[in-house]
Design a protein around this motif. Structure first.
Motif, PDB file in Angstrom:
ATOM      1  N   VAL A 195       0.863  -1.182   0.000  1.00 60.58           N
ATOM      2  CA  VAL A 195       0.000   0.000   0.000  1.00 60.58           C
ATOM      3  C   VAL A 195       0.894   1.225   0.000  1.00 60.58           C
ATOM      4  CG1 VAL A 195      -1.552   1.374   1.461  1.00 60.58           C
ATOM      5  CG2 VAL A 195      -2.077  -1.018   0.995  1.00 60.58           C
ATOM      6  N   ALA A 196       0.555   2.212  -0.829  1.00 55.15           N
ATOM      7  CA  ALA A 196       1.356   3.430  -0.944  1.00 55.15           C
ATOM      8  C   ALA A 196       1.460   4.133   0.409  1.00 55.15           C
ATOM      9  CB  ALA A 196       0.735   4.361  -1.981  1.00 55.15           C
ATOM     10  N   SER A 197       2.504   4.921   0.587  1.00 56.67           N
ATOM     11  CA  SER A 197       2.713   5.566   1.883  1.00 56.67           C
ATOM     12  C   SER A 197       1.750   6.721   2.117  1.00 56.67           C
ATOM     13  CB  SER A 197       4.162   6.068   1.996  1.00 56.67           C
ATOM     14  OG  SER A 197       4.472   6.957   0.946  1.00 56.67           O
ATOM     15  N   GLU A 198       1.297   7.406   1.072  1.00 53.62           N
ATOM     16  CA  GLU A 198       0.436   8.573   1.229  1.00 53.62           C
ATOM     17  C   GLU A 198      -0.933   8.387   0.585  1.00 53.62           C
ATOM     18  OE1 GLU A 198       1.280  11.054   3.117  1.00 53.62           O
ATOM     19  OE2 GLU A 198       3.327  10.373   3.472  1.00 53.62           O
ATOM     20  N   LEU A 199      -0.962   7.908  -0.641  1.00 49.61           N
ATOM     21  CA  LEU A 199      -2.243   7.725  -1.326  1.00 49.61           C
ATOM     22  C   LEU A 199      -2.994   6.518  -0.764  1.00 49.61           C
ATOM     23  CD1 LEU A 199      -1.165   8.225  -5.044  1.00 49.61           C
ATOM     24  CD2 LEU A 199      -2.573   9.794  -3.679  1.00 49.61           C
ATOM     25  N   PRO A 200      -4.343   6.559  -0.774  1.00 47.16           N
ATOM     26  CA  PRO A 200      -5.120   5.383  -0.381  1.00 47.16           C
ATOM     27  C   PRO A 200      -5.194   4.389  -1.541  1.00 47.16           C
ATOM     28  CG  PRO A 200      -6.603   7.191  -0.862  1.00 47.16           C
ATOM     29  CD  PRO A 200      -5.221   7.737  -0.998  1.00 47.16           C
ATOM     30  N   VAL A 201      -4.067   3.744  -1.820  1.00 46.73           N
ATOM     31  CA  VAL A 201      -3.932   2.907  -3.002  1.00 46.73           C
ATOM     32  C   VAL A 201      -3.141   1.652  -2.653  1.00 46.73           C
ATOM     33  CG1 VAL A 201      -2.898   2.737  -5.295  1.00 46.73           C
ATOM     34  CG2 VAL A 201      -4.056   4.844  -4.618  1.00 46.73           C
ATOM     35  N   TYR A 202      -3.658   0.506  -3.110  1.00 50.23           N
ATOM     36  CA  TYR A 202      -2.977  -0.798  -3.042  1.00 50.23           C
ATOM     37  C   TYR A 202      -2.447  -1.102  -4.433  1.00 50.23           C
ATOM     38  CZ  TYR A 202      -2.981  -5.959  -3.425  1.00 50.23           C
ATOM     39  OH  TYR A 202      -2.674  -7.280  -3.686  1.00 50.23           O
ATOM     40  N   LEU A 203      -1.187  -1.538  -4.530  1.00 41.27           N
ATOM     41  CA  LEU A 203      -0.581  -1.838  -5.827  1.00 41.27           C
ATOM     42  C   LEU A 203       0.002  -3.235  -5.829  1.00 41.27           C
ATOM     43  CD1 LEU A 203       0.529   1.380  -5.019  1.00 41.27           C
ATOM     44  CD2 LEU A 203       0.720   1.271  -7.509  1.00 41.27           C
ATOM     45  N   CYS A 204      -0.130  -3.904  -6.977  1.00 34.42           N
ATOM     46  CA  CYS A 204       0.398  -5.253  -7.146  1.00 34.42           C
ATOM     47  C   CYS A 204       1.039  -5.363  -8.527  1.00 34.42           C
ATOM     48  CB  CYS A 204      -0.726  -6.287  -7.008  1.00 34.42           C
ATOM     49  SG  CYS A 204      -0.235  -7.981  -7.383  1.00 34.42           S
ATOM     50  N   ARG A 205       2.289  -5.851  -8.564  1.00 36.19           N
ATOM     51  CA  ARG A 205       2.957  -6.157  -9.825  1.00 36.19           C
ATOM     52  C   ARG A 205       3.053  -7.671  -9.951  1.00 36.19           C
ATOM     53  NH1 ARG A 205       8.455  -3.243 -10.927  1.00 36.19           N
ATOM     54  NH2 ARG A 205       9.087  -4.372  -9.046  1.00 36.19           N
ATOM     55  N   LEU A 206       2.702  -8.174 -11.145  1.00 35.78           N
ATOM     56  CA  LEU A 206       2.583  -9.610 -11.350  1.00 35.78           C
ATOM     57  C   LEU A 206       3.410 -10.046 -12.552  1.00 35.78           C
ATOM     58  CD1 LEU A 206       0.875 -12.181 -10.451  1.00 35.78           C
ATOM     59  CD2 LEU A 206      -0.716 -11.519 -12.255  1.00 35.78           C
ATOM     60  N   HIS A 207       4.260 -11.054 -12.391  1.00 41.53           N
ATOM     61  CA  HIS A 207       4.977 -11.708 -13.486  1.00 41.53           C
ATOM     62  C   HIS A 207       4.401 -13.122 -13.625  1.00 41.53           C
ATOM     63  CE1 HIS A 207       8.201  -8.653 -13.762  1.00 41.53           C
ATOM     64  NE2 HIS A 207       8.033  -8.553 -12.461  1.00 41.53           N
ATOM     65  N   ALA A 208       3.741 -13.394 -14.734  1.00 41.28           N
ATOM     66  CA  ALA A 208       3.064 -14.678 -14.907  1.00 41.28           C
ATOM     67  C   ALA A 208       3.620 -15.421 -16.121  1.00 41.28           C
ATOM     68  CB  ALA A 208       1.558 -14.470 -15.071  1.00 41.28           C
ATOM     69  N   ASP A 209       3.841 -16.715 -15.947  1.00 43.02           N
ATOM     70  CA  ASP A 209       4.286 -17.572 -17.052  1.00 43.02           C
ATOM     71  C   ASP A 209       3.115 -18.098 -17.874  1.00 43.02           C
ATOM     72  OD1 ASP A 209       6.899 -17.247 -16.191  1.00 43.02           O
ATOM     73  OD2 ASP A 209       6.867 -19.063 -14.968  1.00 43.02           O
ATOM     74  N   GLU A 210       1.933 -17.945 -17.359  1.00 44.60           N
ATOM     75  CA  GLU A 210       0.742 -18.416 -18.051  1.00 44.60           C
ATOM     76  C   GLU A 210      -0.404 -17.468 -17.746  1.00 44.60           C
ATOM     77  OE1 GLU A 210      -1.353 -21.526 -15.034  1.00 44.60           O
ATOM     78  OE2 GLU A 210       0.445 -22.304 -16.019  1.00 44.60           O
ATOM     79  N   PRO A 211      -1.479 -17.486 -18.528  1.00 44.41           N
ATOM     80  CA  PRO A 211      -2.607 -16.602 -18.249  1.00 44.41           C
ATOM     81  C   PRO A 211      -3.212 -16.896 -16.881  1.00 44.41           C
ATOM     82  CG  PRO A 211      -2.790 -17.545 -20.444  1.00 44.41           C
ATOM     83  CD  PRO A 211      -1.690 -18.295 -19.756  1.00 44.41           C
ATOM     84  N   LEU A 212      -3.703 -15.851 -16.241  1.00 40.96           N
ATOM     85  CA  LEU A 212      -4.358 -15.963 -14.941  1.00 40.96           C
ATOM     86  C   LEU A 212      -5.722 -15.277 -14.998  1.00 40.96           C
ATOM     87  CD1 LEU A 212      -1.374 -14.975 -12.614  1.00 40.96           C
ATOM     88  CD2 LEU A 212      -2.131 -17.294 -13.157  1.00 40.96           C
ATOM     89  N   ARG A 213      -6.508 -15.542 -13.987  1.00 46.05           N
ATOM     90  CA  ARG A 213      -7.812 -14.886 -13.898  1.00 46.05           C
ATOM     91  C   ARG A 213      -8.029 -14.425 -12.466  1.00 46.05           C
ATOM     92  NH1 ARG A 213     -12.518 -14.461 -16.728  1.00 46.05           N
ATOM     93  NH2 ARG A 213     -14.453 -14.268 -15.524  1.00 46.05           N
ATOM     94  N   LEU A 214      -8.507 -13.195 -12.344  1.00 45.35           N
ATOM     95  CA  LEU A 214      -8.866 -12.628 -11.046  1.00 45.35           C
ATOM     96  C   LEU A 214     -10.363 -12.404 -11.017  1.00 45.35           C
ATOM     97  CD1 LEU A 214      -8.196 -11.297  -8.293  1.00 45.35           C
ATOM     98  CD2 LEU A 214      -7.815  -9.155  -9.541  1.00 45.35           C
ATOM     99  N   GLU A 215     -11.019 -12.957 -10.010  1.00 43.02           N
ATOM    100  CA  GLU A 215     -12.465 -12.744  -9.869  1.00 43.02           C
ATOM    101  C   GLU A 215     -12.710 -11.906  -8.623  1.00 43.02           C
ATOM    102  OE1 GLU A 215     -15.966 -15.694  -8.920  1.00 43.02           O
ATOM    103  OE2 GLU A 215     -15.708 -15.521 -11.099  1.00 43.02           O
ATOM    104  N   LEU A 216     -13.376 -10.768  -8.827  1.00 42.90           N
ATOM    105  CA  LEU A 216     -13.744  -9.882  -7.736  1.00 42.90           C
ATOM    106  C   LEU A 216     -15.202 -10.125  -7.368  1.00 42.90           C
ATOM    107  CD1 LEU A 216     -12.151  -6.562  -9.084  1.00 42.90           C
ATOM    108  CD2 LEU A 216     -11.093  -8.324  -7.641  1.00 42.90           C
ATOM    109  N   THR A 217     -15.463 -10.268  -6.091  1.00 42.43           N
ATOM    110  CA  THR A 217     -16.822 -10.460  -5.585  1.00 42.43           C
ATOM    111  C   THR A 217     -17.216  -9.248  -4.770  1.00 42.43           C
ATOM    112  OG1 THR A 217     -16.474 -12.854  -5.471  1.00 42.43           O
ATOM    113  CG2 THR A 217     -18.325 -11.946  -4.228  1.00 42.43           C
TER     114      THR A 217
END
Length: 633
Positions: A85-107
């Motif tokens: 999570v950033a130190s000042e902004l209300p923001v969560y960040l994620c960097r992803l290195h994938a060898d194959e396709p992925l799927r993210l499901e938000l509920t």
């Protein structure tokens, strides 16, 4: 150290405005701003074949940045992520290195809405896609309506992601190609703020925000007080205690709101008084005095604006007050003891004096509930919530509440007199009351050579309230846990109006005396002067004998369950006793920290369950562990 997350462990990423709980790289909860808000979504990653990944995770030393390996069923790594999570902004960040396709499901939550994000969210590096999530004003903070709409922007860039959702389904699917991708969540609370924070995040860029967060984290971790280990603690245990100290420091700090309140865990978006006491003990042990002071300031602000101490309060606003059965007792004494713990650790007695109007009130409101030298239970003790002590005993005398009352009074009295805050008449009345209560304490709570958590005699002779706000004794066993107004029946049961009208009447319950480890071991932890050293030692030796037989310490006889701080109380007391068994208890307490280096609400024979990532239990346990390290040096 990489650890497999096969125990359901949750870690916290937060900066006081925005808080994300992760289970591996899955998203368990998202809060803020402010911290007391509805959780905005849950997120689960899936592999190319649709299977859920297994996670191995680690927190980078000196920071609260987490890395996660995605493993398939064969144990092969198919992706690597880092998140912060950033130190000042209300923001969560994620960097992803994938060898194959992925799927993210938000509920999303019930009645939440989702829309395509603004087209002006752009990055110089890649195509940006986003969705906007809106929680309705009826969405709940734990059990209380938020009262206004809340917004969150979910942003994706780096690869040509595909976003799929249908309005009204509560599901958003994101197909992420192989390669390097970025995913961010930007909190609101309003529509323009959510997209404005997302826009600022993209303008500053991932690497800049990562560097800023790392700098802030390293500055924070450098303030953790180092331990001077003695020869009795081996190199491996020293390293482990240092790891746990840093992990718990970040765990509590991430869950501390900008206004100083501390979350009770991933599913309780409120700041509880009792939980804050345990977290404060952890902060003081870690040398994080600024955070401990901010926590006291949070409660003083609530008391000043709203009046009275309530079991839990909302953070970032004053909309939610969580009122339990007897909020005038126990938590009020914890508040006094917490303030004096802070003064003792820091020497900042002028700040304690600035809190005196609240501390004085915390003392006074307890007095009408004192009957025959006994105070009742608050109603939200961990061992009550866990079913170790029945709710039908809440009007009994409480050893814990009465002991804390006496301990608070013995700290408050000389301070008030020394600073001229009480006149002679007030001081004499307090001294007389303390002496009378202390004189009968053992008669009320000590039987058969040991202390018991409750004394039914109080409920048998005191004038009991006809109405109280808390748990309905008829609803609760049927899985309805809302707090509400209840009325006392002729059988002495507290029941809400609906159950009085529609349910068969509850029968009277015969009083019972219950031995709860927490109550008997607490005196050593709070350095209570009421009990003699030998009385404390008897309780500690008795508990250690049980620990030695089982390999853990059941909260009540005949159970395999224990609350997550019982063993910290045992370790702390055995350390002061210089008991040879303290080393074995230390090893066990360290071993039951979960794969994120957190302690949890409850354990079954040492296996964690229920609320994870707990500041209360983690603070208590790290205080006991560090006390052992210091005391034995």
């Amino acid at each position: 150290m990489w650890k497999k997350n096969d125990d359901g462990a949750i870690h916290a990423l937060g900066n006081g405005r925005f808080l994300v709980y992760g289970r591996g790289n899955d998203i368990a909860e998202v809060y803020g701003p402010p911290y007391s808000s509805p959780s905005m979504l849950h997120g689960k990653w899936a592999l190319a074949d649709g299977a859920e990944p297994c996670y191995e995770s680690c927190r980078d030393k000196g920071t609260n940045r987490w890395r996660h390996k995605y493993l398939n069923e064969a144990g092969r790594e198919v992706a690597l992520a880092e998140a912060f999570v950033a130190s000042e902004l209300p923001v969560y960040l994620c960097r992803l290195h994938a060898d194959e396709p992925l799927r993210l499901e938000l509920t999303l939550g019930e009645d939440y809405e989702c829309y395509p994000g603004s087209g002006d969210l752009t990055s110089a590096e890649a195509t940006v896609k986003s969705v906007l999530v809106k929680a309705p004003d009826t969405a709940r903070i734990y059990r209380y309506p938020m009262g206004e709409e809340t917004f969150l922007a979910a942003v994706f860039w780096g690869q040509e992601t595909r976003i799929e959702f249908e309005p009204g389904t509560g599901k958003v699917g994101i197909a992420v190609p192989a390669g390097e991708s970025y995913f961010a969540l930007a909190g609101g609370p309003s529509y323009p703020e959510a997209e404005g924070h997302a826009r600022a995040m993209l303008e500053q860029g991932y690497e800049r925000l990562r560097a800023q967060a790392e700098e802030a984290d390293l500055g924070f971790s450098s303030r953790i007080a180092p331990l001077e280990y003695g020869e009795r603690i081996g190199e491996g245990m020293r390293k482990r205690i240092d790891e746990l100290s840093e992990s718990v420091a970040f765990l509590i700090a991430a869950q501390q709101s900008q206004d100083g309140g501390i979350m009770a865990g991933h599913n309780y978006a409120l700041a509880y008084v009792r939980d804050q006491y345990g977290a404060s003990r952890g902060l003081l042990s870690l040398g994080l005095y600024e955070e401990a002071r901010r926590n006291l300031a949070f409660r003083y602000g609530k008391w000043t604006r709203l009046g009275g101490i309530r079991n839990a309060e909302s953070m970032g606003h004053d909309r939610a007050r969580h009122v339990h059965e007897n909020d005038d007792v126990e938590i009020t004494a914890y508040m006094i003891v917490q303030a004096f713990d802070y003064g003792q650790a820091t020497g900042d007695w002028d700040y304690v004096a600035s809190l005196f109007p609240m501390l004085d009130d915390c003392w006074q409101v307890q007095l009408p509930h004192l009957h025959d030298g006994m105070l009742p239970f608050n109603g939200d003790e961990t061992y009550v919530a866990g079913g170790f002590l029945p709710r039908t005993s809440l009007n009994d005398g409480s050893m814990e509440a009465t002991l804390l009352f006496l301990e608070a009074g013995r700290r408050l009295l000389p301070f008030a007199v020394g600073r001229g805050l009480w006149n002679e008449e007030r001081a004499a009345a307090c001294e007389s009351l303390l002496e009378r209560t202390e004189a009968v304490f053992r008669t009320r709570f000590r039987k058969d050579g040991r202390f018991y958590a409750n004394a039914p005699e109080r409920a048998e002779t005191a004038e009991l309230p006809d109405y109280r706000h808390g748990v309905c004794e008829s609803c609760h066993p049927r899985g309805i846990h809302a707090l509400k107004w209840t009325r006392r029946t002729a059988a002495g049961r507290y029941v809400c109006p609906a159950c009085l009208a529609n349910e068969p009447p509850l029968e009277a319950v015969a009083p019972q005396v219950v031995a709860v480890q927490s109550a008997g071991l607490l005196p050593s932890f709070v350095h209570a002067g009421l009990l003699t050293d030998e009385e404390k030692a008897e309780e500690l030796r008795r508990a250690y004998d049980i620990f030695e037989r089982h390999g853990y310490l059941p909260t009540v006889p005949g159970s395999s369950y224990f609350v997550g701080y019982d063993e910290s109380l045992l370790l702390y007391g055995l350390t002061r006793l210089r008991h040879p068994g303290a080393e074995a208890v230390l090893a066990h307490v360290v071993s039951i920290a979960d794969s994120t280096d957190a302690w949890v609400e409850y354990y079954d024979a040492g296996r964690p369950f229920n609320t994870r990532c707990r500041p209360w239990e983690s603070g208590m346990n790290i205080a006991a562990v560090r006390h052992y390290a210091e005391y034995r040096s």
